[in-house]
Motif scaffolding. Sequence first.
Motif, PDB file in Angstrom:
ATOM      1  N   UNK A   9      -5.128 -11.633 -18.560  1.00 31.33           N
ATOM      2  CA  UNK A   9      -4.457 -10.372 -18.205  1.00 31.33           C
ATOM      3  C   UNK A   9      -5.265  -9.607 -17.159  1.00 31.33           C
ATOM      4  N   UNK A  10      -6.591  -9.529 -17.351  1.00 28.15           N
ATOM      5  CA  UNK A  10      -7.428  -8.821 -16.376  1.00 28.15           C
ATOM      6  C   UNK A  10      -7.356  -9.485 -15.004  1.00 28.15           C
ATOM      7  N   UNK A  11      -7.378 -10.812 -14.986  1.00 29.94           N
ATOM      8  CA  UNK A  11      -7.293 -11.534 -13.716  1.00 29.94           C
ATOM      9  C   UNK A  11      -5.962 -11.279 -13.015  1.00 29.94           C
ATOM     10  N   UNK A  12      -4.879 -11.285 -13.779  1.00 27.41           N
ATOM     11  CA  UNK A  12      -3.560 -11.029 -13.198  1.00 27.41           C
ATOM     12  C   UNK A  12      -3.507  -9.633 -12.592  1.00 27.41           C
ATOM     13  N   UNK A  13      -3.984  -8.627 -13.344  1.00 23.09           N
ATOM     14  CA  UNK A  13      -3.938  -7.249 -12.871  1.00 23.09           C
ATOM     15  C   UNK A  13      -4.773  -7.059 -11.614  1.00 23.09           C
ATOM     16  N   UNK A  14      -6.000  -7.570 -11.628  1.00 19.34           N
ATOM     17  CA  UNK A  14      -6.888  -7.366 -10.470  1.00 19.34           C
ATOM     18  C   UNK A  14      -6.406  -8.151  -9.253  1.00 19.34           C
ATOM     19  N   UNK A  15      -5.832  -9.327  -9.469  1.00 13.78           N
ATOM     20  CA  UNK A  15      -5.320 -10.117  -8.340  1.00 13.78           C
ATOM     21  C   UNK A  15      -4.112  -9.433  -7.698  1.00 13.78           C
ATOM     22  N   UNK A  16      -3.238  -8.853  -8.525  1.00 16.48           N
ATOM     23  CA  UNK A  16      -2.071  -8.141  -7.993  1.00 16.48           C
ATOM     24  C   UNK A  16      -2.514  -6.944  -7.151  1.00 16.48           C
ATOM     25  N   UNK A  17      -3.435  -6.148  -7.694  1.00 14.11           N
ATOM     26  CA  UNK A  17      -3.933  -4.981  -6.962  1.00 14.11           C
ATOM     27  C   UNK A  17      -4.638  -5.410  -5.683  1.00 14.11           C
ATOM     28  N   UNK A  18      -5.397  -6.513  -5.759  1.00 12.94           N
ATOM     29  CA  UNK A  18      -6.111  -7.016  -4.588  1.00 12.94           C
ATOM     30  C   UNK A  18      -5.133  -7.458  -3.497  1.00 12.94           C
ATOM     31  N   UNK A  19      -4.049  -8.133  -3.885  1.00 16.28           N
ATOM     32  CA  UNK A  19      -3.038  -8.568  -2.915  1.00 16.28           C
ATOM     33  C   UNK A  19      -2.359  -7.370  -2.254  1.00 16.28           C
ATOM     34  N   UNK A  20      -2.040  -6.363  -3.071  1.00 13.35           N
ATOM     35  CA  UNK A  20      -1.442  -5.141  -2.523  1.00 13.35           C
ATOM     36  C   UNK A  20      -2.410  -4.474  -1.551  1.00 13.35           C
ATOM     37  N   UNK A  21      -3.678  -4.449  -1.919  1.00 11.71           N
ATOM     38  CA  UNK A  21      -4.696  -3.855  -1.064  1.00 11.71           C
ATOM     39  C   UNK A  21      -4.818  -4.580   0.269  1.00 11.71           C
ATOM     40  N   UNK A  22      -4.739  -5.908   0.243  1.00 15.51           N
ATOM     41  CA  UNK A  22      -4.822  -6.680   1.491  1.00 15.51           C
ATOM     42  C   UNK A  22      -3.651  -6.365   2.416  1.00 15.51           C
ATOM     43  N   UNK A  23      -2.458  -6.215   1.831  1.00  7.53           N
ATOM     44  CA  UNK A  23      -1.275  -5.896   2.641  1.00  7.53           C
ATOM     45  C   UNK A  23      -1.393  -4.498   3.253  1.00  7.53           C
ATOM     46  N   UNK A  24      -1.877  -3.555   2.434  1.00  6.24           N
ATOM     47  CA  UNK A  24      -2.052  -2.191   2.940  1.00  6.24           C
ATOM     48  C   UNK A  24      -3.078  -2.170   4.068  1.00  6.24           C
ATOM     49  N   UNK A  25      -4.164  -2.909   3.887  1.00  4.11           N
ATOM     50  CA  UNK A  25      -5.230  -2.968   4.900  1.00  4.11           C
ATOM     51  C   UNK A  25      -4.702  -3.549   6.207  1.00  4.11           C
ATOM     52  N   UNK A  26      -3.851  -4.584   6.120  1.00  7.18           N
ATOM     53  CA  UNK A  26      -3.279  -5.192   7.324  1.00  7.18           C
ATOM     54  C   UNK A  26      -2.345  -4.224   8.042  1.00  7.18           C
ATOM     55  N   UNK A  27      -1.567  -3.457   7.269  1.00  7.70           N
ATOM     56  CA  UNK A  27      -0.674  -2.476   7.885  1.00  7.70           C
ATOM     57  C   UNK A  27      -1.461  -1.380   8.591  1.00  7.70           C
ATOM     58  N   UNK A  28      -2.538  -0.949   7.964  1.00 11.67           N
ATOM     59  CA  UNK A  28      -3.374   0.082   8.583  1.00 11.67           C
ATOM     60  C   UNK A  28      -4.025  -0.441   9.861  1.00 11.67           C
ATOM     61  N   UNK A  29      -4.400  -1.730   9.842  1.00 13.02           N
ATOM     62  CA  UNK A  29      -5.022  -2.330  11.012  1.00 13.02           C
ATOM     63  C   UNK A  29      -4.013  -2.411  12.167  1.00 13.02           C
ATOM     64  N   UNK A  30      -2.759  -2.699  11.843  1.00 11.69           N
ATOM     65  CA  UNK A  30      -1.715  -2.775  12.869  1.00 11.69           C
ATOM     66  C   UNK A  30      -1.446  -1.408  13.473  1.00 11.69           C
ATOM     67  N   UNK A  31      -1.435  -0.374  12.599  1.00  5.02           N
ATOM     68  CA  UNK A  31      -1.157   0.997  13.076  1.00  5.02           C
ATOM     69  C   UNK A  31      -2.257   1.516  13.977  1.00  5.02           C
ATOM     70  N   UNK A  32      -3.456   0.940  13.862  1.00  3.42           N
ATOM     71  CA  UNK A  32      -4.554   1.352  14.735  1.00  3.42           C
ATOM     72  C   UNK A  32      -4.290   0.900  16.178  1.00  3.42           C
TER      73      UNK A  32
END
Length: 227
Positions: free
Chosen positions: A204-227
């Motif tokens: 359960x911990x692995x699933x939760x942290x992996x989901x948040x990590x994937x969301x974080x990577x997508x957000x980071x890529x969007x922020x990088x594009x907006x720069x």
Amino acid sequence: MFVAIDQVFTLENILYLAKGALLSVAIAALSLLIGLVLGILGASGRRSKHKVPRAIAFVYVTIIRGTPLLLQILIIFSVIPSIYTAFTGNVLRINPIVIGMIALSINSGAYQTELLRSGINGVDKGQWEACETLGLSNWKTMKLVILPQAFKRVVPPLISEFITLIKDSSLISCIGAVELLKGAQVIGAEYYDVMSPYMLAAIFYLIMTCIVSCIGNKVEKRLAVSD
């Protein structure tokens, strides 16, 4: 080792741990938000021109970052109620989940103080000068210009902080809060097999942290594009 794995891995037990996992995420999310408010106040204090708020923020960050989170949880759980009882003669009972959330928020606030301070320091000095030329007050400059840019810089570390809070929420099991880890301990005591529910909790911990990590990577890529 896994003496009751077939009995532990049932739909009822999985749903019971899923409920604890959702509670862990909720505690982490609320602690992150409250910690963000404390972080903004702390970062403002660290950058203040006045000695008193700067000293308060420095002491807060130093003490919280310099002591274990588990110790902070135990202090809020036992020491503070004891002091209250000594002064009032009344017994103070606080829900363990509330205590855990307070401790996690205070702890996260200290770390977010430094994250936000670094983000603010990273904003170009020309932005400050431009706001000063326009006649904006320090508060309006911070609110309208500096903080939005600083938040953009600290979003990735804030997501990492969220992952840390999800994992650190397991520490409140020591004061009786029935989140994911405590739920696994309850199941382990029932079936006399701690390894099977611990393994399920780890999944359960692995699933939760992996989901948040994937969301974080997508957000980071969007922020990088907006720069």
